[in-house]
Scaffold this motif. Structure first.
Motif, PDB file in Angstrom:
ATOM      1  N   ASP A   1       0.733  -1.354   0.038  1.00  0.00           N
ATOM      2  CA  ASP A   1       0.077  -0.076  -0.034  1.00  0.00           C
ATOM      3  C   ASP A   1       0.966   1.337  -0.139  1.00  0.00           C
ATOM      4  O   ASP A   1       1.693   1.309   0.899  1.00  0.00           O
ATOM      5  CB  ASP A   1      -0.899   0.173   1.257  1.00  0.00           C
ATOM      6  CG  ASP A   1      -1.850   0.961   1.267  1.00  0.00           C
ATOM      7  OD1 ASP A   1      -1.748   2.031   0.756  1.00  0.00           O
ATOM      8  OD2 ASP A   1      -3.136   0.960   1.845  1.00  0.00           O
ATOM      9  N   ALA A   2       0.741   2.397  -1.088  1.00  0.00           N
ATOM     10  CA  ALA A   2       1.533   3.342  -1.026  1.00  0.00           C
ATOM     11  C   ALA A   2       1.659   4.616  -0.076  1.00  0.00           C
ATOM     12  O   ALA A   2       2.523   5.233   0.069  1.00  0.00           O
ATOM     13  CB  ALA A   2       1.132   3.961  -2.641  1.00  0.00           C
ATOM     14  N   ALA A   3       0.410   4.100   0.838  1.00  0.00           N
ATOM     15  CA  ALA A   3       0.423   5.130   1.813  1.00  0.00           C
ATOM     16  C   ALA A   3       1.163   4.795   3.025  1.00  0.00           C
ATOM     17  O   ALA A   3       1.635   5.900   3.882  1.00  0.00           O
ATOM     18  CB  ALA A   3      -1.148   4.925   2.492  1.00  0.00           C
ATOM     19  N   TYR A   4       1.896   3.627   2.850  1.00  0.00           N
ATOM     20  CA  TYR A   4       2.815   3.348   3.991  1.00  0.00           C
ATOM     21  C   TYR A   4       4.382   3.654   3.771  1.00  0.00           C
ATOM     22  O   TYR A   4       4.541   3.775   2.806  1.00  0.00           O
ATOM     23  CB  TYR A   4       2.721   1.882   4.377  1.00  0.00           C
ATOM     24  CG  TYR A   4       1.492   1.609   5.029  1.00  0.00           C
ATOM     25  CD1 TYR A   4       1.415   1.438   6.444  1.00  0.00           C
ATOM     26  CD2 TYR A   4       0.395   1.300   4.554  1.00  0.00           C
ATOM     27  CE1 TYR A   4       0.077   1.246   7.261  1.00  0.00           C
ATOM     28  CE2 TYR A   4      -0.848   1.114   5.277  1.00  0.00           C
ATOM     29  CZ  TYR A   4      -1.002   1.119   6.590  1.00  0.00           C
ATOM     30  OH  TYR A   4      -2.067   0.562   7.230  1.00  0.00           O
ATOM     31  N   PHE A   5       5.060   3.814   4.713  1.00  0.00           N
ATOM     32  CA  PHE A   5       6.848   4.151   4.592  1.00  0.00           C
ATOM     33  C   PHE A   5       7.030   2.826   4.194  1.00  0.00           C
ATOM     34  O   PHE A   5       6.687   1.562   4.468  1.00  0.00           O
ATOM     35  CB  PHE A   5       7.402   4.365   5.831  1.00  0.00           C
ATOM     36  CG  PHE A   5       7.113   5.875   6.306  1.00  0.00           C
ATOM     37  CD1 PHE A   5       7.919   6.718   5.905  1.00  0.00           C
ATOM     38  CD2 PHE A   5       5.998   6.161   7.110  1.00  0.00           C
ATOM     39  CE1 PHE A   5       7.783   8.088   6.415  1.00  0.00           C
ATOM     40  CE2 PHE A   5       5.711   7.364   7.633  1.00  0.00           C
ATOM     41  CZ  PHE A   5       6.672   8.562   7.265  1.00  0.00           C
ATOM     42  N   GLY A   6       8.119   2.678   3.248  1.00  0.00           N
ATOM     43  CA  GLY A   6       8.737   1.412   2.913  1.00  0.00           C
ATOM     44  C   GLY A   6       9.490   0.878   3.984  1.00  0.00           C
ATOM     45  O   GLY A   6       9.354  -0.608   3.954  1.00  0.00           O
ATOM     46  N   THR A   7       9.860   1.472   5.063  1.00  0.00           N
ATOM     47  CA  THR A   7      10.270   0.894   6.464  1.00  0.00           C
ATOM     48  C   THR A   7       9.027   0.112   7.024  1.00  0.00           C
ATOM     49  O   THR A   7       9.549  -0.622   8.280  1.00  0.00           O
ATOM     50  CB  THR A   7      10.923   1.947   7.086  1.00  0.00           C
ATOM     51  OG1 THR A   7      10.016   3.022   7.571  1.00  0.00           O
ATOM     52  CG2 THR A   7      12.276   2.393   6.681  1.00  0.00           C
ATOM     53  N   GLU A   8       7.968   0.395   6.953  1.00  0.00           N
ATOM     54  CA  GLU A   8       6.664  -0.158   7.553  1.00  0.00           C
ATOM     55  C   GLU A   8       6.211  -1.619   6.917  1.00  0.00           C
ATOM     56  O   GLU A   8       5.452  -2.302   7.505  1.00  0.00           O
ATOM     57  CB  GLU A   8       5.745   0.525   7.773  1.00  0.00           C
ATOM     58  CG  GLU A   8       5.901   1.831   8.599  1.00  0.00           C
ATOM     59  CD  GLU A   8       4.758   2.800   8.344  1.00  0.00           C
ATOM     60  OE1 GLU A   8       4.598   3.493   9.484  1.00  0.00           O
ATOM     61  OE2 GLU A   8       4.356   3.083   7.333  1.00  0.00           O
ATOM     62  N   VAL A   9       6.881  -1.963   5.847  1.00  0.00           N
ATOM     63  CA  VAL A   9       6.662  -3.137   5.140  1.00  0.00           C
ATOM     64  C   VAL A   9       6.942  -4.485   5.993  1.00  0.00           C
ATOM     65  O   VAL A   9       7.965  -4.327   6.542  1.00  0.00           O
ATOM     66  CB  VAL A   9       7.271  -3.186   3.707  1.00  0.00           C
ATOM     67  CG1 VAL A   9       7.150  -4.509   3.112  1.00  0.00           C
ATOM     68  CG2 VAL A   9       6.862  -2.167   2.711  1.00  0.00           C
ATOM     69  N   GLY A  10       6.034  -5.314   6.268  1.00  0.00           N
ATOM     70  CA  GLY A  10       6.363  -6.351   7.148  1.00  0.00           C
ATOM     71  C   GLY A  10       6.014  -6.244   8.367  1.00  0.00           C
ATOM     72  O   GLY A  10       5.857  -7.331   9.069  1.00  0.00           O
ATOM     73  N   THR A  11       5.615  -5.063   8.824  1.00  0.00           N
ATOM     74  CA  THR A  11       5.378  -4.801  10.103  1.00  0.00           C
ATOM     75  C   THR A  11       3.775  -4.173  10.167  1.00  0.00           C
ATOM     76  O   THR A  11       3.094  -5.000  11.020  1.00  0.00           O
ATOM     77  CB  THR A  11       6.461  -4.129  10.894  1.00  0.00           C
ATOM     78  OG1 THR A  11       6.332  -2.958  10.196  1.00  0.00           O
ATOM     79  CG2 THR A  11       7.637  -4.589  11.190  1.00  0.00           C
ATOM     80  N   LEU A  12       3.945  -2.918   9.677  1.00  0.00           N
ATOM     81  CA  LEU A  12       2.317  -2.512   9.809  1.00  0.00           C
ATOM     82  C   LEU A  12       1.541  -2.440   8.452  1.00  0.00           C
ATOM     83  O   LEU A  12       0.399  -2.245   8.487  1.00  0.00           O
ATOM     84  CB  LEU A  12       2.700  -0.749   9.954  1.00  0.00           C
ATOM     85  CG  LEU A  12       3.322  -0.555  11.223  1.00  0.00           C
ATOM     86  CD1 LEU A  12       3.376   1.032  11.201  1.00  0.00           C
ATOM     87  CD2 LEU A  12       2.434  -0.852  12.383  1.00  0.00           C
TER      88      LEU A  12
END
Length: 156
Positions: free
Chosen positions: A108-119
């Motif tokens: 989802d483009a709304a999230y930070f790339g650093t949130e991938v896999g967690t949020l």
């Protein structure tokens, strides 16, 4: 695994460039301007693929190098077979060219790339390093079934 968004576009970012995707803090607005499919430049020369239009559930078929976006269908049963049967006769529209260094991550483009896999949930697209034209088509075998597909065509 399919990726869902909370109303915005899906983004496909090189694994190595995930820390550069700033979600709603910067990159998201630019991603929302993409109508159907487009490429955005990221810092350090990386590129991101944006799947705009509607917030559709999106999955990847690695054997076919195809992203499948679910518009509507009565059932999930047989979706892969429906898509594969429709690919040879689909009317493809040439799309943008994406350069990548290898493994990509869709989320989802709304999230930070650093949130991938967690949020946020994500799925990995394993493509070799290179340049790919991203063509688009519809697969509609009957009036109750419709998918938007995007294929990665490797360029020399």
């Amino acid at each position: 695994m399919a990726v869902e968004t909370e109303g915005g576009p899906c983004i496909v970012v090189p694994q190595s460039a995930l820390p550069h995707w700033s979600g709603t803090e910067g990159d998201y607005d630019q991603a929302c301007e993409v109508d159907l499919v487009g490429v955005l430049a990221l810092p350090d020369g990386a590129e991101a693929l944006v799947l705009g239009d509607e917030p559709l559930s999106t999955a990847y078929l690695p054997e076919d190098r195809v992203l499948v976006r679910w518009c509507y269908a009565e059932s999930v049963e047989g979706v892969t077979d429906i898509i594969r049967a429709g690919l040879p006769t689909a009317e493809w529209e040439e799309g943008p060219v994406l350069s990548t260094t290898g493994e990509l991550v869709m989320f989802d483009a709304a999230y930070f790339g650093t949130e991938v896999g967690t949020l946020t949930a994500s799925t990995t697209l394993e493509l070799g390093a290179g340049r790919y034209r991203v063509d688009s088509a519809s697969v509609e075998p009957d009036r109750r079934t419709s998918f938007r597909v995007h294929r990665f065509v490797e360029l020399a």
